[in-house]
Design a protein around this motif. Structure first.
Motif, PDB file in Angstrom:
ATOM      1  N   ASP A  55      -3.669  -9.449  18.687  1.00 30.88           N
ATOM      2  CA  ASP A  55      -3.915  -8.784  19.064  1.00 30.88           C
ATOM      3  C   ASP A  55      -3.746  -7.349  18.830  1.00 30.88           C
ATOM      4  O   ASP A  55      -3.035  -6.866  18.153  1.00 30.88           O
ATOM      5  CB  ASP A  55      -4.180  -9.418  20.274  1.00 30.88           C
ATOM      6  N   ARG A  77      -4.890 -15.751  11.118  1.00 29.49           N
ATOM      7  CA  ARG A  77      -6.741 -16.037  10.105  1.00 29.49           C
ATOM      8  C   ARG A  77      -7.256 -14.884  10.767  1.00 29.49           C
ATOM      9  O   ARG A  77      -8.264 -14.501  10.452  1.00 29.49           O
ATOM     10  CB  ARG A  77      -6.480 -17.384  10.333  1.00 29.49           C
ATOM     11  N   THR A  78      -7.221 -15.089  11.294  1.00 26.21           N
ATOM     12  CA  THR A  78      -8.343 -14.300  12.937  1.00 26.21           C
ATOM     13  C   THR A  78      -6.987 -12.990  13.635  1.00 26.21           C
ATOM     14  O   THR A  78      -6.381 -13.564  14.633  1.00 26.21           O
ATOM     15  CB  THR A  78      -9.188 -14.894  13.487  1.00 26.21           C
ATOM     16  N   SER A  79      -7.520 -11.860  14.350  1.00 35.12           N
ATOM     17  CA  SER A  79      -7.100 -11.616  14.955  1.00 35.12           C
ATOM     18  C   SER A  79      -8.181 -11.127  16.416  1.00 35.12           C
ATOM     19  O   SER A  79      -9.327 -10.924  16.742  1.00 35.12           O
ATOM     20  CB  SER A  79      -6.894 -10.245  14.829  1.00 35.12           C
ATOM     21  N   GLU A  83      -9.936  -9.869  19.427  1.00 34.79           N
ATOM     22  CA  GLU A  83     -10.178  -8.366  19.389  1.00 34.79           C
ATOM     23  C   GLU A  83      -9.689  -7.420  21.031  1.00 34.79           C
ATOM     24  O   GLU A  83      -9.473  -6.538  21.169  1.00 34.79           O
ATOM     25  CB  GLU A  83     -11.721  -7.974  20.098  1.00 34.79           C
TER      26      GLU A  83
END
Length: 398
Positions: free
Chosen positions: A197, A277-279, A281
């Motif tokens: 994050d 895989r995702t960060s 926001e």
């Protein structure tokens, strides 16, 4: 050693006093040659007291000793710090209107210029052209540091610290072979950070010390050096072109761009093997009584293997580093041999990490393998000594 310390007229002249003290404490005889403008910042008495030698600025002083020729001819090393935009312009066009520029024309020893000026002056096309001209003639021109300038300005143009200038200058006259002269080497250093994050990341313990040592010693051996610096805990070496990177993807892009015209690429950076895989926001918050977040990880691109198999330039030598720990499936060296076969690099430098070894330490202990996994060298000692051993192995292949 007989050193000429030239000082041009910039506010950073005060740092040259500290540089003079370092050189004198190291046992060198230093003749200070300031410009007339430099004496507006630091007076003649200071230079004479600290150097123990007379200080002159004009070609018409000490005429009986032909100082405008003798000072340069007797020098074994010339350093100019700070080198202002004006000094760079006069040196590039071969002017000799004071003792310092006359000395630069006469000197046949290594010459190192450490620029300092406002960012706009450093980036002006005239200064860029003057630096290129000087470098094409064999003059070593450092890139300035980035940081606080005069007043409230910040940006590239700050004089490197005196110890960095001294190290870069003295490296030019060490007994290191100049066997990388005319070569362009790219070195990556430090650890990548993969964002979870905006405030958290996956990272590693790499300090960048070994990569920086590789860049520093390559420069001392005559190479043009591009250092792709991920997150490092040590100052970048003077003399290297520095490109910053944060994540593995950024480092990959920077290395590939620099490697297009490189003779040697050394991947000493500790690149994360996995990334989220995702960060998120925004910052992930704790939930009272709830479980922590679950991270789904994906593999990152294997930059070393990619470079080794693509060869962005013909006859390019690719070198990798393997930080390993032994386990119940094999020893450090066994894991290193398997990696050498898998990666396809010309050389793989294997070192054990953990338990106070490798990351963040002043020393290292490595085994150098070729692409088949055969041992071609070992090295133990300071990270500069290890770096020289790596370059010895590289030189046999370029």
């Amino acid at each position: 050693m007989r050193i000429v310390l030239g000082v041009a007229g910039g506010i950073a002249a005060y740092k040259a006093v500290l540089l003079l003290r370092l050189l004198r404490e190291d046992g060198h005889a230093v003749r200070v040659v300031p410009t007339r403008a430099a004496l507006e910042f630091v007076g003649r008495a200071t230079w004479e007291a600290l150097s123990g030698q007379p200080v002159t600025t004009d070609v018409f002083e000490d005429v009986d000793q032909v100082a405008h020729v003798a000072v340069g001819k007797q020098a074994e090393l010339v350093i100019v710090a700070p080198a202002t935009a004006d000094l760079l312009a006069r040196a590039a066009t071969g002017q000799a209107d004071d003792l310092l520029t006359a000395t630069l024309l006469v000197a046949r020893c290594p010459v190192l210029l450490a620029p300092a000026m406002h960012t706009e002056m450093w980036e002006h096309p005239a200064t860029v052209a003057n630096v290129a001209t000087l470098r094409s003639r064999g003059v070593h021109v450092l890139d300035p540091a980035a940081g606080r300038l005069t007043g409230t300005d910040t940006g590239p143009g700050r004089l490197p610290e005196p110890d960095e200038i001294a190290a870069a200058a003295l490296a030019l006259v060490t007994d290191r072979p100049q066997d990388l002269a005319g070569r362009h080497v790219v070195v990556s250093a430090g650890g990548t950070r993969e964002p979870i994050d905006p405030v958290r990341f996956l990272g590693n313990r790499s300090s960048g010390r070994q990569g920086v040592a590789l860049a520093r010693t390559a420069y001392a051996r005559g190479a043009r050096v591009t250092l792709v610096a991920a997150n490092i805990d040590v100052p970048v070496p003077a003399g290297a072109d520095v490109v910053r990177a944060e994540t593995g993807a950024e480092l990959r892009d920077a290395v590939r761009a620099a490697a297009k015209d490189a003779d040697v690429v050394v991947m000493a950076a500790a690149v994360a093997d996995f990334r989220p895989r995702t960060s998120a926001e925004s910052k992930i918050k704790k939930v009272a009584g709830g479980a922590g977040p679950v991270l789904e990880l994906v593999e990152t691109v294997d930059i070393l293997a990619e470079l080794a198999h693509e060869r962005l330039r013909a006859d390019q030598v690719v070198v990798g580093f393997a930080a390993e720990t032994g386990d119940d499936t094999g020893s450090v060296l066994e894991h290193g041999r398997a990696k050498a076969l898998r990666k396809g690099a010309d050389l793989l430098v294997v070192n054990a990490v953990g338990g106070g070894r490798g990351f963040g330490t002043e020393a290292n202990d490595v085994t150098i393998l070729d692409g088949s996994g055969a041992v071609v060298g070992t090295a133990a000692g300071s990270k500069d000594e290890v770096a020289d051993a790596v370059w010895d192995a590289v030189v046999e292949r370029v």
